[in-house]
Design a protein around this motif. Structure first.
Motif, mmCIF file in Angstrom:
data_model
loop_
_atom_site.group_PDB
_atom_site.id
_atom_site.type_symbol
_atom_site.label_atom_id
_atom_site.label_comp_id
_atom_site.label_asym_id
_atom_site.label_seq_id
_atom_site.Cartn_x
_atom_site.Cartn_y
_atom_site.Cartn_z
ATOM 1 N N ASP A 13 -26.429 -20.061 -19.152
ATOM 2 C CA ASP A 13 -26.367 -20.032 -17.685
ATOM 3 C C ASP A 13 -26.171 -18.610 -17.158
ATOM 4 N N GLU A 14 -25.348 -17.831 -17.838
ATOM 5 C CA GLU A 14 -25.152 -16.439 -17.418
ATOM 6 C C GLU A 14 -26.439 -15.636 -17.565
ATOM 7 N N LEU A 15 -27.180 -15.907 -18.630
ATOM 8 C CA LEU A 15 -28.462 -15.231 -18.828
ATOM 9 C C LEU A 15 -29.434 -15.587 -17.700
ATOM 10 N N LEU A 16 -29.462 -16.868 -17.335
ATOM 11 C CA LEU A 16 -30.326 -17.286 -16.225
ATOM 12 C C LEU A 16 -29.887 -16.637 -14.916
ATOM 13 N N ASP A 17 -28.581 -16.516 -14.706
ATOM 14 C CA ASP A 17 -28.069 -15.852 -13.495
ATOM 15 C C ASP A 17 -28.580 -14.417 -13.417
ATOM 16 N N ILE A 18 -28.577 -13.729 -14.545
ATOM 17 C CA ILE A 18 -29.035 -12.334 -14.570
ATOM 18 C C ILE A 18 -30.539 -12.256 -14.320
ATOM 19 N N LYS A 19 -31.288 -13.130 -14.987
ATOM 20 C CA LYS A 19 -32.751 -13.047 -14.906
ATOM 21 C C LYS A 19 -33.311 -13.613 -13.599
ATOM 22 N N VAL A 23 -27.785 -20.236 -9.005
ATOM 23 C CA VAL A 23 -28.335 -21.513 -8.552
ATOM 24 C C VAL A 23 -28.313 -21.522 -7.026
ATOM 25 N N GLY A 24 -29.407 -21.956 -6.438
ATOM 26 C CA GLY A 24 -29.530 -21.971 -4.979
ATOM 27 C C GLY A 24 -30.419 -20.863 -4.445
ATOM 28 N N ILE A 25 -30.637 -19.841 -5.250
ATOM 29 C CA ILE A 25 -31.560 -18.768 -4.874
ATOM 30 C C ILE A 25 -32.965 -19.261 -5.208
ATOM 31 N N GLU A 26 -33.919 -18.973 -4.339
ATOM 32 C CA GLU A 26 -35.276 -19.506 -4.481
ATOM 33 C C GLU A 26 -35.888 -19.245 -5.858
ATOM 34 N N LYS A 27 -35.758 -18.034 -6.365
ATOM 35 C CA LYS A 27 -36.348 -17.703 -7.666
ATOM 36 C C LYS A 27 -35.747 -18.580 -8.767
ATOM 37 N N ARG A 28 -34.434 -18.797 -8.721
ATOM 38 C CA ARG A 28 -33.770 -19.639 -9.729
ATOM 39 C C ARG A 28 -34.199 -21.092 -9.580
ATOM 40 N N PHE A 31 -37.547 -21.599 -11.064
ATOM 41 C CA PHE A 31 -37.459 -21.629 -12.522
ATOM 42 C C PHE A 31 -36.947 -22.986 -13.003
ATOM 43 N N GLU A 32 -35.887 -23.490 -12.371
ATOM 44 C CA GLU A 32 -35.299 -24.772 -12.769
ATOM 45 C C GLU A 32 -36.312 -25.907 -12.620
ATOM 46 N N GLU A 33 -37.087 -25.882 -11.546
ATOM 47 C CA GLU A 33 -38.099 -26.919 -11.319
ATOM 48 C C GLU A 33 -39.164 -26.878 -12.415
ATOM 49 N N LYS A 34 -39.646 -25.689 -12.737
ATOM 50 C CA LYS A 34 -40.654 -25.551 -13.794
ATOM 51 C C LYS A 34 -40.086 -25.985 -15.145
ATOM 52 N N ALA A 35 -38.834 -25.693 -15.377
ATOM 53 C CA ALA A 35 -38.205 -26.087 -16.636
ATOM 54 C C ALA A 35 -38.144 -27.612 -16.748
#
Length: 101
Positions: A13-19, A23-28, A31-35
């Motif tokens: 989760d921390e890695l996803l936060d960095i990249k 959670v709640g930011i459009e880019k994230r 990514f979550e939807e595609k995953a």
């Protein structure tokens, strides 16, 4: 994203936060939807193969086209919940359970 920040991460989760941002930011969220689409497509492929069915056989069984099954398995289209149930329950004999968190 720099290597120093990555080396200090303690979990995925921390890695996803960095990249992708929190959670709640459009880019994230994108990514979550595609995953999630990827997970569903892999589950479908695995269940279909376990049932020893081709994409065409599954499509015939649920009344759709092979190309549609292929698109779902490759994450190339949105899938309605009713279609997901039809594929897994009617087509593959699998029970579908949803969990919302």
């Amino acid at each position: 994203m720099n290597k120093e920040n990555i080396s200090k991460t303690k979990n995925f989760d921390e890695l996803l936060d960095i990249k992708y941002g929190k959670v709640g930011i459009e880019k994230r969220d994108q990514f979550e939807e595609k995953a999630q689409y990827f997970v569903i497509s892999e589950m479908l492929k695995e269940a279909r193969k376990e049932a020893n069915m081709t994409q065409e056989q599954l499509a015939d069984k649920i009344g759709t086209k092979k190309s549609y099954i292929s698109k779902i398995e490759n994450g190339k289209c949105d899938i309605q919940l009713s279609t997901l149930y039809r594929i897994f329950e009617l087509g593959l004999g699998k029970r579908v359970n949803l969990i919302f968190s």
